[in-house]
Scaffold this active site. Sequence first.
Site, PDB file in Angstrom:
ATOM      1  N   ASP A 102       0.721  -1.043   0.073  1.00 41.39           N
ATOM      2  CA  ASP A 102      -0.248   0.060  -0.115  1.00 41.39           C
ATOM      3  C   ASP A 102       0.941   1.108   0.019  1.00 41.39           C
ATOM      4  OD1 ASP A 102      -2.278   1.575   0.227  1.00 41.39           O
ATOM      5  OD2 ASP A 102      -2.278   1.401   2.544  1.00 41.39           O
TER       6      ASP A 102
ATOM      7  N   GLU B 178       2.885   5.344  -3.878  1.00 39.58           N
ATOM      8  CA  GLU B 178       2.886   6.360  -4.916  1.00 39.58           C
ATOM      9  C   GLU B 178       4.389   6.898  -5.171  1.00 39.58           C
ATOM     10  OE1 GLU B 178       0.418   5.986  -2.637  1.00 39.58           O
ATOM     11  OE2 GLU B 178      -0.797   5.147  -4.110  1.00 39.58           O
TER      12      GLU B 178
ATOM     13  N   ASP C  71      -8.696   3.379  -3.661  1.00 39.68           N
ATOM     14  CA  ASP C  71      -9.873   3.819  -2.559  1.00 39.68           C
ATOM     15  C   ASP C  71     -11.057   4.384  -3.551  1.00 39.68           C
ATOM     16  OD1 ASP C  71      -8.107   3.090  -0.662  1.00 39.68           O
ATOM     17  OD2 ASP C  71      -7.528   5.122  -0.034  1.00 39.68           O
TER      18      ASP C  71
HETATM   19  O1  MIG Z   1      -3.970   6.068   4.294  1.00 40.72           O
HETATM   20  O2  MIG Z   1      -4.018   0.761   5.251  1.00 40.72           O
HETATM   21  O3  MIG Z   1      -5.884   2.171  -0.183  1.00 40.72           O
HETATM   22  O4  MIG Z   1      -6.897   0.083   1.227  1.00 40.72           O
HETATM   23  O5  MIG Z   1      -7.042   0.081   3.987  1.00 40.72           O
HETATM   24  C1  MIG Z   1      -4.662   5.032   4.294  1.00 40.72           C
HETATM   25  C2  MIG Z   1      -5.050   1.658   5.498  1.00 40.72           C
HETATM   26  C3  MIG Z   1      -3.932   3.885   3.996  1.00 40.72           C
HETATM   27  C4  MIG Z   1      -5.027   3.188   2.138  1.00 40.72           C
HETATM   28  C5  MIG Z   1      -5.523   1.715   1.257  1.00 40.72           C
HETATM   29  C6  MIG Z   1      -6.726   1.073   2.117  1.00 40.72           C
HETATM   30  C7  MIG Z   1      -6.164   0.833   3.447  1.00 40.72           C
HETATM   31  C8  MIG Z   1      -5.671   2.067   4.052  1.00 40.72           C
HETATM   32  N1  MIG Z   1      -4.582   2.678   3.285  1.00 40.72           N
END
Ligand code: MIG
Length: 854
Positions: A422, A425, A496
């Site tokens: 996650d 980016e 998201d």
């Molecule tokens: O700033 O880990 O897209 O699937 O549940 C949010 C918490 C960070 C973004 C991900 C999402 C995940 C969430 N993450």
Amino acid sequence: MTVATTLLLPSVIPESSVLAVADTYPEKELDKAAAMQQKLMVQSVEAVNNGVKLVLSDNYKAHIKLKTEDVAKISILKQGEEEKQTAAITETNWDTPSFEMEETEDTISISTDEITVKINKQPFGIKFLDSEGNIINQDNMDYGAGYEDGKPYVFKDTTNDEAFYGFGEQAGDFNRRGDSMGMWNNDAYNYNKDTKYLYTTIPFFIGLKDEKAYGIFFDNSNRSYYEMASESDDYYYFYANDGQLSYYFAYGPDIQDVLTRYSQLTGTMQRPPKWAIGLHQSKWGYETADEIKGIVEKYREKDIPLDGVHLDIDHMDGYRNFTWGEDFTEDPAAFNQWLEDKGVSSVAVSDPGIKVDEGYYMYDEGTANDYWATNPDGSPYIGEVWPGDSVFPDFAEENVRDWWAESHRTIFDAGVDGIWNDMNEPAVFDTPTKTQPLDVKYGDMLHSEFHNMFAHYEAMSSDKAFDILKPNKRPFVLTRDMYAGSQRYSTLWTGDNESSWESMRLAIPMNNNVSLSGVPFVGNDIGGFAKRPTPELFARWIEFGVFIPFSRIHADNGSTVAFDPDAKDIPGQEPWQYGEEVEEISKKYIEQRYKLMPYLYNAFIEASENGTPVQQPLVYQFQEDENTYDINQQFMFGSSLLVAPVVEEGATSRDVYLPEGETWVDYWTGEEHEGGQTINREADLSTLPLYVKKGDIIPHRNVQKHTGEKPLENLILDTYLEDKSSYTFIEDDGETEDYKNGEFNETTFNLKRKGKHVEFTSKQKVSNYDSSLETYTLKLNNENMPRKVQAASTKYKAVDSPEEVKQNENTYYYDEENETTYVNIPVNETKKVKIFFHSDKKTEKAKGKAENNH
Ligand code: MIG
């Protein structure tokens, strides 16, 4: 920034990150007038073994290479500059094709058996022609190609009837003609149809004109832009902020061939472990292992199939990556063992930001070895993410990737099965752009060049973690971001999204285009991530969600409950949260996915071999039918099933377009429709319109609690025979790499209609896997009553129910009401099985037609 956006954000996200929701770095627009002014001229030509090299005016040079008979690479560079390629490219075994070169005063042509690349000299410009001399694609000579203020650009001619697909992950319509797109991996929380920058960069697209398709891959990782006839009907163009001008051109004419070439160029996905294509349940906000155990128990109690659960950031110790929080569980290994005993695999989230925290092993090891991305002055770049101030691994360096791979040990040793990358980016909270400054250094690249590849290099490392720590287990890496080629290492989920009808509608064309961009293993948070769905929306979403390649329910922790805004405790997004009716619907459809598992798994095998999409836009198989070009809300699930989800609130029916040239059978009722028409299908809340392409065989099996629960003893061959049908079925252990050493079975089933009887044969081509298969149930749909069934001298016995057929070899049953014949054929049947009918279906049909005409 708008107030509305702020309100939708979970309150736990630091205020500073809110600023950045719609705000990335300012765009660097191309100065078109300046581009028009400059014209590159060919000054000299040199024939080389793979094409031609040209000296161009203004100190430029070009290299036109033939990579295969139908793929050419074009690069225009500054004199003296060396040609680079990005990490997208993996192609190694293409041989330079034989070609001929012809030069006239004005042009140079190089031709293979498939294509001609015709270069205009004054000014420089390129045309691609097919072997009959038709122009497939050509540079727009008003603007041409080159560099403007360091930005590489290419302009191409187009006409109104040209459609564009691909471009990776994009919000909006399937056909991208008329669109203005950008690629800059972006933390696009709660995106909508107008969000320009999503999470993934795949600079590849397909043009389709006069039923002929070509593909262009712009091998440039910098932020890039695509103006696809958005400014004029007559041309389109693409450009990047920086980097080199080089692109690959692949000619079809079939979309399927273009995609095969692209998949050879950038690689295919790996054969997935079977559990990964089962259902996954997730929620940000499952705070303890016990809570997750409770969810799993409920699934089992309710007998709803489930294969995976996801451990979001709450499993960590203070958001320190690769650690376990004591509040989550004191015994991670016992927790994972418990899951394993239930047949459930776990997928742990992994965030690249490492907390600045002396004494935390990741921080200490990385610091001691200079593993972090750096500021221009050489100091580690520090940005704020979940753990607070954090440093970021320099994934451009192989030794850093190796260390990171090795660091998965704390997670894998405790029994975690998959990794979920996650925030890659890479996202940071404390900059207005939501990502790092452009001058942060990764290897010898600046962040501006590395940005779109950050997740790609990270996934390389995660994939390696499996090689080192789980040798012989098939990897499962899920990622939020990708660059071209990332399919080699990971599965994509589209970030998201939102619990809204619009967001669900976006998912279908988005997946279709991701699929045409070389990434078959894609999915969207079922039910929507931000906010909460109404029961109706959840029902419709799960119906469709079981037919997407990666099937995971996931939700945000801080969302309000849309269907009960006053609710105090925000429930998870599990199938039983929306009342009994929706629970039943969910169960029915999740079970449907599990029934189709042999079919789905085989579709994935094909995807891993050829890049064939699992979720296919209709145009992929039906490009000669123009009515498919702009269809947003339908797709093929594998090559045989057409899915038409209900995507409008309150709808109880929908229009379905059935492509020309095929007969389509309603999966639920058996009703047949000729292709080339739009029909209206009733669809109450429990119905997802689903059609089978007549002539196909769809292997099914019995439902399981999870993909590894019961051995496959009986394979149901659900057959919609016309004259001939065949299907090649592959079986292996579904979890190890042993199939690479030949441990699999490959069986081809053939069915032929011969007047009043049908013949079935099965031939095993490879049989190195120790299968549990005992019988096939041949299910012949829409047929007359059989007179007898016989294999050589063995007469099959007629029995009274499908259950009896299932239990007794060499039996058959005719279900009169549904016009379906069931035949139980032992797998070791070596003779032709002949099913004799009272009359021949075809003559009967013809007779029926003749009568109707009276
Ligand atoms: O700033 O880990 O897209 O699937 O549940 C949010 C918490 C960070 C973004 C991900 C999402 C995940 C969430 N993450």
